[in-house]
Scaffold this active site. Structure first.
Site, mmCIF file in Angstrom:
data_model
loop_
_atom_site.group_PDB
_atom_site.id
_atom_site.type_symbol
_atom_site.label_atom_id
_atom_site.label_comp_id
_atom_site.label_asym_id
_atom_site.label_seq_id
_atom_site.Cartn_x
_atom_site.Cartn_y
_atom_site.Cartn_z
ATOM 1 C CG ASP A 133 -1.987 -1.097 1.164
ATOM 2 O OD1 ASP A 133 -1.906 -1.945 0.259
ATOM 3 O OD2 ASP A 133 -2.868 -1.130 2.044
ATOM 4 C CE LYS A 144 -3.993 -4.373 1.083
ATOM 5 N NZ LYS A 144 -4.618 -3.235 1.749
ATOM 6 C CB CYS A 156 -2.262 -2.774 5.158
ATOM 7 S SG CYS A 156 -3.984 -2.260 4.951
HETATM 8 C C1 VGL Z 1 -4.830 0.835 5.747
HETATM 9 C C2 VGL Z 1 -6.243 1.947 7.147
HETATM 10 C C3 VGL Z 1 -7.290 1.735 6.297
HETATM 11 C C4 VGL Z 1 -3.424 0.385 5.453
HETATM 12 C C5 VGL Z 1 -5.863 0.615 4.862
HETATM 13 O O1 VGL Z 1 -3.052 0.231 4.263
HETATM 14 O O2 VGL Z 1 -2.663 0.171 6.425
HETATM 15 N N1 VGL Z 1 -5.018 1.495 6.882
HETATM 16 N N2 VGL Z 1 -7.092 1.067 5.153
#
Ligand code: VGL
Ligand code: ZN
Length: 198
Positions: free
Chosen positions: A14, A100, A148
């Site tokens: 991410d 995802k 994540c």
């Molecule tokens: C994430 C919060 C909400 C992440 C994803 O990638 O860590 N954190 N969605």
């Protein structure tokens, strides 16, 4: 940074504008260092013939994952928007990308997503990609340590992979102070090697 070889995969979690760019809606402090160190890992992995897999948080405009729809997060990483794109400084296209959170699920782990209402879990393609490449060891870098990265690491441990987390290539949201440290401790408890690995 750990040694890479053909049975090791680098999972880049991410590194998207909403987490990694100061203008992002869920900007994680320290992301610039994460991008630089992730790039170093990508170069080493590629040079050693190791698989690189990227994940992207990839949400619809409305999902119970978002505060506006009953969840806890500001709107972030909406499919096909600037916030969902990889940070410009990230070395991309070194391998496949697994998305995802598509379909409105919570997608904290790169391996599994979860319906926030029913709790039903679904697999992403990540495990199949690793199986097909004969991967035994995963190095996990990216954002965010306490969400994540943690969930991806815990799933990888559960699935039987040896897991390494270089702490200089991850950073935490820290909604509560100490969340990042607690997440690293949980990963260590699950069997991951969490260290400043040179
Ligand atoms: C994430 C919060 C909400 C992440 C994803 O990638 O860590 N954190 N969605
Ligand atoms: Zn999200």
């Amino acid at each position: 940074m750990p040694q890479f070889d053909s049975s090791t995969a680098l999972i880049v979690v991410d590194v998207q504008n909403d987490f990694a760019h100061p203008d992002g809606s869920l900007y994680v402090a320290g992301a610039a260092e994460v991008v630089a160190n992730a790039n170093r890992a990508i170069a080493r992995a590629t040079g050693a013939g190791a698989l690189v897999v990227y994940t992207q948080d990839w949400h619809p405009e409305h999902t119970p994952h978002f505060e506006q729809d009953g969840g806890i997060w500001p709107v972030h990483c909406v499919a096909d928007t600037w916030g969902a794109r990889f940070h410009d400084d990230l070395t991309t296209a070194a391998g496949p990308t697994v998305r995802k959170g598509v379909d409105g699920n919570d997608g904290y782990s790169g391996f599994t997503t979860r319906d926030p209402r029913s709790g039903a879990q679904q697999q992403t393609d990540l495990e199949d990609i690793l199986l097909e490449a004969g991967v035994e060891r995963c190095v996990v870098v990216g954002l965010a340590t306490d969400y994540c990265v943690r969930e991806t690491v815990l799933d990888a441990c559960r699935l039987g992979y040896e897991v390494l987390v270089p702490t200089d290539a991850v950073a935490a949201v820290n909604l509560q102070p100490g969340d990042g440290e607690a997440a690293l401790a949980a990963m260590t408890d699950a069997g991951a090697l969490v260290d400043r690995i040179q």
